[in-house]
Design a protein around this motif. Sequence first.
Motif, PDB file in Angstrom:
ATOM      1  N   ALA A 111      -6.531   2.334  -0.489  1.00 49.30           N
ATOM      2  CA  ALA A 111      -5.619   1.203  -0.388  1.00 49.30           C
ATOM      3  C   ALA A 111      -4.528   1.298  -1.441  1.00 49.30           C
ATOM      4  O   ALA A 111      -4.634   2.032  -2.439  1.00 49.30           O
ATOM      5  N   LYS A 112      -3.460   0.505  -1.206  1.00 50.19           N
ATOM      6  CA  LYS A 112      -2.334   0.471  -2.111  1.00 50.19           C
ATOM      7  C   LYS A 112      -1.654  -0.876  -2.008  1.00 50.19           C
ATOM      8  O   LYS A 112      -1.567  -1.466  -0.930  1.00 50.19           O
ATOM      9  N   THR A 113      -1.209  -1.407  -3.147  1.00 53.66           N
ATOM     10  CA  THR A 113      -0.378  -2.604  -3.151  1.00 53.66           C
ATOM     11  C   THR A 113       0.619  -2.464  -4.297  1.00 53.66           C
ATOM     12  O   THR A 113       0.232  -2.212  -5.445  1.00 53.66           O
ATOM     13  N   GLY A 114       1.893  -2.579  -3.997  1.00 55.34           N
ATOM     14  CA  GLY A 114       2.911  -2.376  -5.010  1.00 55.34           C
ATOM     15  C   GLY A 114       2.825  -0.972  -5.582  1.00 55.34           C
ATOM     16  O   GLY A 114       2.769   0.012  -4.836  1.00 55.34           O
ATOM     17  N   GLN A 115       2.762  -0.861  -6.909  1.00 57.74           N
ATOM     18  CA  GLN A 115       2.654   0.441  -7.552  1.00 57.74           C
ATOM     19  C   GLN A 115       1.200   0.898  -7.718  1.00 57.74           C
ATOM     20  O   GLN A 115       0.953   2.016  -8.144  1.00 57.74           O
ATOM     21  N   SER A 116       0.258   0.028  -7.388  1.00 56.30           N
ATOM     22  CA  SER A 116      -1.156   0.313  -7.656  1.00 56.30           C
ATOM     23  C   SER A 116      -1.838   0.935  -6.451  1.00 56.30           C
ATOM     24  O   SER A 116      -1.602   0.532  -5.308  1.00 56.30           O
ATOM     25  N   ASP A 117      -2.696   1.888  -6.733  1.00 57.19           N
ATOM     26  CA  ASP A 117      -3.534   2.471  -5.683  1.00 57.19           C
ATOM     27  C   ASP A 117      -4.983   2.419  -6.125  1.00 57.19           C
ATOM     28  O   ASP A 117      -5.283   2.399  -7.321  1.00 57.19           O
ATOM     29  N   PHE A 118      -5.880   2.358  -5.163  1.00 55.22           N
ATOM     30  CA  PHE A 118      -7.307   2.393  -5.520  1.00 55.22           C
ATOM     31  C   PHE A 118      -8.116   2.928  -4.343  1.00 55.22           C
ATOM     32  O   PHE A 118      -7.751   2.783  -3.182  1.00 55.22           O
ATOM     33  N   GLN A 119      -9.199   3.573  -4.716  1.00 55.72           N
ATOM     34  CA  GLN A 119     -10.151   4.093  -3.747  1.00 55.72           C
ATOM     35  C   GLN A 119     -11.504   3.454  -4.044  1.00 55.72           C
ATOM     36  O   GLN A 119     -11.954   3.450  -5.195  1.00 55.72           O
ATOM     37  N   LEU A 120     -12.135   2.925  -3.015  1.00 49.52           N
ATOM     38  CA  LEU A 120     -13.371   2.159  -3.200  1.00 49.52           C
ATOM     39  C   LEU A 120     -14.431   2.677  -2.246  1.00 49.52           C
ATOM     40  O   LEU A 120     -14.158   2.928  -1.066  1.00 49.52           O
ATOM     41  N   LYS A 121     -15.635   2.812  -2.754  1.00 50.87           N
ATOM     42  CA  LYS A 121     -16.775   3.127  -1.898  1.00 50.87           C
ATOM     43  C   LYS A 121     -18.030   2.553  -2.528  1.00 50.87           C
ATOM     44  O   LYS A 121     -18.105   2.377  -3.756  1.00 50.87           O
TER      45      LYS A 121
END
Length: 824
Positions: free
Chosen positions: A474-484
């Motif tokens: 996922a991504k929002t604005g300048q931030s990205d993250f991966q979740l599991k």
Amino acid sequence: MKKVILTVSVIIILLLAAIIIVPIAFKGPLLQKVKTTINNQVNAKVEFEDFNLSLWRSFPSVLIELEGLTVVGTGDFAQDTLVSMQSLATDISLSDLFKGEDFTIQSLRLKEAQVNLLASQTGQVNWDIVKASDQVETVEESGEGMAISLQDIEVRDLSLIYKDEASAMVVALMHANLDASGRMEGTITHFDLDAEVGEFKFEYDSTEYLSNTVLKVKSQLMADYDKMNFEFGESTLHLNELPLDLSGRFEMPSDSMYFDLKFKQPQSDFTTLLAMVPQSYQSYLEDIKTTGEAGFEGMVKGWYYEDDMPEIDLRLLVKNASLNYAGSPEKIEQISMDGHISKPQGDFDLLTVNVSKAHAQIRENPIDARLTITTPMSDPQFDAYFNGKIDFTRLAEIIPMDSMELKGVMDGNLAVKGRMSAIEKEDYQKISSSGAVNFKDFSIKTPQINQTVEISSGSLKVDNTAITLSSLNAKTGQSDFQLKGKLSNYLQYFLMDKTLKGDFTLSSNYLNFNELANLMAEDTVTTTAVTDSVIAFQVPANLDLAFNSNIKRATFDKMDIQNIVGSIVVKDRMLVLKQLNMDMLQGKMTVDGSYKSNDANQPFFDFNMNISAIKIPAAYQSFGLMQQYIPIAARSQGDISTQIKFNGQLNEKLEIITSSLDGDGLFNTQNLQIVDSPTFDQIKNFIKKEKLKNVKVDDFTAHFSLNKGNVEMKPFKTKIADQDVDIHGNLSVTKVLDLKMDFKVNRDDLSGDIDNALGFLPGSKNITLIPITVNIAGDLTQPKVSLDLSQAKKEIQEEVKKSTKKELDKSVEKIGNQLKKLFN
């Protein structure tokens, strides 16, 4: 003619006299009769504020009105108000009034009435207030009483609420109005009935299944008061704007009721069925076009007595329907559904809900669902299934979503089957649950968030015990993250409001916490009362989640942070940080601690921080505590390390409430230098000016404690401007400083005036260190500096005493002058 005029005049005078005298004469007896009749019939406390009797308002009948009527229960319901109303009025004939015997009630008018029906956990009900036949006392031997033969009914703003504590069920008819006028044919009255319920609600187990639903009835009603039978003639019932033909009857022969009612949608088209949509959502249907068949019908038949309820059969059918908005290139088609709610004569636990053949399709993307619920009261058994593919990009072209933007595809299936008792006992072997959901190029933007949230891909699976998230990018604005990770206990969480448990791994290349902290948009609708209202971040309840993080880079305020590794736990309305390590300000920081929400909107925190070798200027700009307690750091260079354990409270703006701070810790410095400090500039009278331009401070370690926001600095040693110094003191919560610096100043570093004055003293060659105490006190931002030379004076005097008499005689005059110059 005179006799006629005289007779008419006498009659008019007598009538006027009667209108004035009768209410006064009969109010007392009627008041007593009403109270006696009511209290003779019920086990309840009946009160009313006033009793009115009037010939003016209902002439030639007599108006009887009770104002401020309340009926309060007794026993277990002694604190519960069963009925309250502003006014209850009826009319009786003058002949009944003068006979003083039986009264016949022909009209009824209710105004602003509230009826609260309550069934307790033990099955007792608060409306069972009618006395048993052996409890009822005879009013008079003549058998005086009241008979009912209603021909006119008017109800304004009636609210009826039924609560069953055992089943957690609430049924409410709010703000109802009713008008009924009738005509007598023997013992039977024919009514023209017009009624409206402003809002119908049905709630079960804290979930609202029906709300914002308007009911309207227009009917020709036949009432036989002798047999207490009521029959609907030509009648129409509106459910919101959906018209239904109503027919049948109901009877009230004793303390039970019998129903035989039917209703049916008059037109079998899909457009008519959509009129059932609540009025608050009707605007969405203004430009819609539909095709297909639909129908809604039902019946209620049987006896209602205590827990024995009549048979219910409701059917909702949609067949080969479609809908699309004018000008939209897409449409939802092949819409079908067969919904059936049924129950035989008996208790509510026999109810069955069955929704089958629920289907819809957007182009090649089908959606199918079904639902069955049985034994809803004792142990709900459920069987639900969903399978489909939703293209939100196309769906947004069909259904207006106001300011919400949805894009992307969700494809998945979900099935769950079992009993609630198995969930309560965590007997997952008796629960069948399976499914999988995939997201692709999904994004959402709403007025409540400032940035679009994008999910490029995501995949999760469901089984009896857990929801497993195998990937989410996922991504929002300048931030990205991966979740599991995995969510467990999800059935208890969604169905029983139990705790949701989870364990996740969070990875990110970059997180901009400044953006994320302001992700939620400010509410643009404000009032004067709430303009300044701020709600501190509230940690949700019923969560037990752990996030093991690995973030390569992040931005917070003006700080660039790297290599964030550690654990964040959400539990008991609390955020817990466990060994959260990061590189920042060219140093390192490790944080352990907690943040806990509370209802007072003043969260508690308890942190243990270990900060190693960070740059002082950057630390001052980044940490509010340093700005509050060490303002001199704004003019300092070098590195600082600290270990601090402290706790306290935050206000609604997440600012530290200073008076709540407790804790202790230490800090040490490396290569500390104080540049152009006004405070140190004030001690230039005894140290050479060139040493006070950029004051070098040797590395030191200082211990301190916090008590209700007051700081106590434990004594420590260091060198300032190459002079030995002992430092200790305290800082109050009101920012009042009291600091002592005990210097041992080198003779060579003394200011020129002091060094010259010492040169005239005998034995001055033996004086190499001068003890000088610097007191720094007052407001922390602008403290006052004062010198204490008492110890220096003593040491100089001792050295002078060691001199010979010859040396003293030779220098006596000069010694006096120089001592005065030195100490004054």
